[in-house]
Motif scaffolding. Sequence first.
Motif, PDB file in Angstrom:
ATOM      1  N   ALA A  95       0.829  -1.211   0.000  1.00  0.00           N
ATOM      2  CA  ALA A  95       0.000   0.000   0.000  1.00  0.00           C
ATOM      3  C   ALA A  95       0.860   1.257   0.000  1.00  0.00           C
ATOM      4  CB  ALA A  95      -0.927   0.003   1.209  1.00  0.00           C
ATOM      5  N   ASP A  96       0.443   2.246  -0.755  1.00  0.00           N
ATOM      6  CA  ASP A  96       1.113   3.543  -0.776  1.00  0.00           C
ATOM      7  C   ASP A  96       0.523   4.374   0.368  1.00  0.00           C
ATOM      8  OD1 ASP A  96       2.206   6.009  -1.215  1.00  0.00           O
ATOM      9  OD2 ASP A  96       1.406   6.248  -3.235  1.00  0.00           O
ATOM     10  N   LEU A  97       1.295   4.530   1.423  1.00  0.00           N
ATOM     11  CA  LEU A  97       0.789   5.187   2.639  1.00  0.00           C
ATOM     12  C   LEU A  97       1.246   6.635   2.793  1.00  0.00           C
ATOM     13  CD1 LEU A  97       1.380   2.223   5.105  1.00  0.00           C
ATOM     14  CD2 LEU A  97      -0.761   2.917   4.049  1.00  0.00           C
ATOM     15  N   ASP A  98       1.976   7.159   1.825  1.00  0.00           N
ATOM     16  CA  ASP A  98       2.557   8.496   1.977  1.00  0.00           C
ATOM     17  C   ASP A  98       1.510   9.571   2.239  1.00  0.00           C
ATOM     18  OD1 ASP A  98       5.010   7.331   1.636  1.00  0.00           O
ATOM     19  OD2 ASP A  98       5.214   7.914  -0.470  1.00  0.00           O
ATOM     20  N   GLU A  99       0.442   9.585   1.473  1.00  0.00           N
ATOM     21  CA  GLU A  99      -0.591  10.606   1.644  1.00  0.00           C
ATOM     22  C   GLU A  99      -1.332  10.402   2.967  1.00  0.00           C
ATOM     23  OE1 GLU A  99      -1.907  14.100   0.603  1.00  0.00           O
ATOM     24  OE2 GLU A  99      -0.487  13.022  -0.650  1.00  0.00           O
ATOM     25  N   PHE A 100      -1.680   9.152   3.269  1.00  0.00           N
ATOM     26  CA  PHE A 100      -2.384   8.838   4.517  1.00  0.00           C
ATOM     27  C   PHE A 100      -1.550   9.233   5.735  1.00  0.00           C
ATOM     28  CE2 PHE A 100      -3.262   5.734   7.957  1.00  0.00           C
ATOM     29  CZ  PHE A 100      -4.571   6.082   8.224  1.00  0.00           C
ATOM     30  N   ALA A 101      -0.234   9.044   5.661  1.00  0.00           N
ATOM     31  CA  ALA A 101       0.653   9.320   6.797  1.00  0.00           C
ATOM     32  C   ALA A 101       0.644  10.796   7.204  1.00  0.00           C
ATOM     33  CB  ALA A 101       2.075   8.867   6.477  1.00  0.00           C
ATOM     34  N   LYS A 102       0.294  11.682   6.275  1.00  0.00           N
ATOM     35  CA  LYS A 102       0.248  13.115   6.591  1.00  0.00           C
ATOM     36  C   LYS A 102      -0.854  13.427   7.597  1.00  0.00           C
ATOM     37  CE  LYS A 102       2.017  14.384   2.053  1.00  0.00           C
ATOM     38  NZ  LYS A 102       1.642  14.897   0.732  1.00  0.00           N
ATOM     39  N   ASN A 103      -1.945  12.674   7.544  1.00  0.00           N
ATOM     40  CA  ASN A 103      -3.050  12.829   8.486  1.00  0.00           C
ATOM     41  C   ASN A 103      -3.683  11.449   8.683  1.00  0.00           C
ATOM     42  OD1 ASN A 103      -5.065  13.816  10.144  1.00  0.00           O
ATOM     43  ND2 ASN A 103      -6.357  14.459   8.445  1.00  0.00           N
ATOM     44  N   PRO A 104      -3.066  10.618   9.526  1.00  0.00           N
ATOM     45  CA  PRO A 104      -3.488   9.207   9.640  1.00  0.00           C
ATOM     46  C   PRO A 104      -4.732   8.983  10.499  1.00  0.00           C
ATOM     47  CG  PRO A 104      -1.642   9.624  11.094  1.00  0.00           C
ATOM     48  CD  PRO A 104      -1.901  10.908  10.349  1.00  0.00           C
ATOM     49  N   ALA A 105      -5.834   9.643  10.123  1.00  0.00           N
ATOM     50  CA  ALA A 105      -7.084   9.496  10.864  1.00  0.00           C
ATOM     51  C   ALA A 105      -7.654   8.099  10.623  1.00  0.00           C
ATOM     52  CB  ALA A 105      -8.081  10.558  10.425  1.00  0.00           C
ATOM     53  N   VAL A 106      -8.035   7.442  11.708  1.00  0.00           N
ATOM     54  CA  VAL A 106      -8.582   6.087  11.629  1.00  0.00           C
ATOM     55  C   VAL A 106      -9.779   6.050  10.679  1.00  0.00           C
ATOM     56  CG1 VAL A 106      -9.749   4.281  12.957  1.00  0.00           C
ATOM     57  CG2 VAL A 106      -7.724   5.397  13.886  1.00  0.00           C
ATOM     58  N   GLN A 107     -10.628   7.067  10.729  1.00  0.00           N
ATOM     59  CA  GLN A 107     -11.830   7.093   9.890  1.00  0.00           C
ATOM     60  C   GLN A 107     -11.484   7.109   8.399  1.00  0.00           C
ATOM     61  OE1 GLN A 107     -13.127  10.730  11.650  1.00  0.00           O
ATOM     62  NE2 GLN A 107     -12.843  11.889   9.786  1.00  0.00           N
ATOM     63  N   ASP A 108     -10.279   7.549   8.050  1.00  0.00           N
ATOM     64  CA  ASP A 108      -9.869   7.604   6.640  1.00  0.00           C
ATOM     65  C   ASP A 108      -9.163   6.334   6.180  1.00  0.00           C
ATOM     66  OD1 ASP A 108     -10.887  10.156   6.531  1.00  0.00           O
ATOM     67  OD2 ASP A 108      -8.953  11.108   6.936  1.00  0.00           O
ATOM     68  N   PHE A 109      -8.890   5.422   7.100  1.00  0.00           N
ATOM     69  CA  PHE A 109      -8.135   4.218   6.757  1.00  0.00           C
ATOM     70  C   PHE A 109      -8.830   3.409   5.666  1.00  0.00           C
ATOM     71  CE2 PHE A 109      -6.605  -0.143   7.343  1.00  0.00           C
ATOM     72  CZ  PHE A 109      -5.234   0.074   7.321  1.00  0.00           C
ATOM     73  N   GLY A 110     -10.146   3.354   5.722  1.00  0.00           N
ATOM     74  CA  GLY A 110     -10.894   2.592   4.727  1.00  0.00           C
ATOM     75  C   GLY A 110     -10.729   3.121   3.318  1.00  0.00           C
ATOM     76  N   ASN A 111     -10.407   4.388   3.195  1.00  0.00           N
ATOM     77  CA  ASN A 111     -10.213   4.988   1.878  1.00  0.00           C
ATOM     78  C   ASN A 111      -8.786   4.844   1.377  1.00  0.00           C
ATOM     79  OD1 ASN A 111     -12.837   5.923   1.374  1.00  0.00           O
ATOM     80  ND2 ASN A 111     -12.512   7.645   2.735  1.00  0.00           N
ATOM     81  N   LEU A 112      -7.996   4.101   2.121  1.00  0.00           N
ATOM     82  CA  LEU A 112      -6.583   3.981   1.810  1.00  0.00           C
ATOM     83  C   LEU A 112      -6.310   3.037   0.644  1.00  0.00           C
ATOM     84  CD1 LEU A 112      -3.689   4.595   2.858  1.00  0.00           C
ATOM     85  CD2 LEU A 112      -3.930   2.603   4.306  1.00  0.00           C
ATOM     86  N   LEU A 113      -6.903   1.884   0.674  1.00  0.00           N
ATOM     87  CA  LEU A 113      -6.556   0.824  -0.269  1.00  0.00           C
ATOM     88  C   LEU A 113      -7.105   1.101  -1.670  1.00  0.00           C
ATOM     89  CD1 LEU A 113      -4.907  -1.739   0.161  1.00  0.00           C
ATOM     90  CD2 LEU A 113      -7.047  -2.987   0.312  1.00  0.00           C
ATOM     91  N   THR A 114      -6.200   1.091  -2.648  1.00  0.00           N
ATOM     92  CA  THR A 114      -6.596   1.320  -4.035  1.00  0.00           C
ATOM     93  C   THR A 114      -6.515   0.020  -4.835  1.00  0.00           C
ATOM     94  OG1 THR A 114      -4.351   1.799  -4.785  1.00  0.00           O
ATOM     95  CG2 THR A 114      -5.642   3.681  -3.967  1.00  0.00           C
ATOM     96  N   VAL A 115      -7.045   0.068  -6.033  1.00  0.00           N
ATOM     97  CA  VAL A 115      -6.963  -1.077  -6.939  1.00  0.00           C
ATOM     98  C   VAL A 115      -5.494  -1.384  -7.231  1.00  0.00           C
ATOM     99  CG1 VAL A 115      -7.576  -1.914  -9.251  1.00  0.00           C
ATOM    100  CG2 VAL A 115      -9.250  -0.593  -7.904  1.00  0.00           C
ATOM    101  N   ALA A 116      -4.672  -0.354  -7.414  1.00  0.00           N
ATOM    102  CA  ALA A 116      -3.236  -0.556  -7.668  1.00  0.00           C
ATOM    103  C   ALA A 116      -2.573  -1.271  -6.490  1.00  0.00           C
ATOM    104  CB  ALA A 116      -2.552   0.785  -7.940  1.00  0.00           C
ATOM    105  N   ASP A 117      -2.968  -0.914  -5.249  1.00  0.00           N
ATOM    106  CA  ASP A 117      -2.420  -1.594  -4.071  1.00  0.00           C
ATOM    107  C   ASP A 117      -2.767  -3.083  -4.110  1.00  0.00           C
ATOM    108  OD1 ASP A 117      -1.440   0.813  -2.992  1.00  0.00           O
ATOM    109  OD2 ASP A 117      -3.277   1.174  -1.858  1.00  0.00           O
TER     110      ASP A 117
END
Length: 130
Positions: A95-117
Amino acid sequence: MPTKEEIFEKIQAALVDALGVDEDEVVPEATLVGDLGAESIDFLDIVFRLEKGFDISIPRGELFPEDILTNAEYIQDGKLTEVGLAEVRKRMPFADLDEFAKNPAVQDFGNLLTVADMCRFVEAKLAAAE
């Protein structure tokens, strides 16, 4: 081993079937939850379809390590701590976590995983099986 294109096409087909979305919606940058509308129950179906489609075994929590989000050791004030982020990086190297790491809100975790991941995950599983 299938090509990257063949892996993408199988994952695309699995997501179309599991989520009832159009094929043209399943693009590499699409997020499973935010863009494709996946819910937690859908992840079991997706894992099942990937296992069958690629003849691989995906242990519970390997593709979607939800236990991290319920562990107080990794969460503080609704966000993943540095230790939590490190654990996610370790468990989800695909998973590409660079963008998520800037604001790692638990509620946004579900939006993390992409088709590319997901494609990278399957590629790694297939390479490890060879």
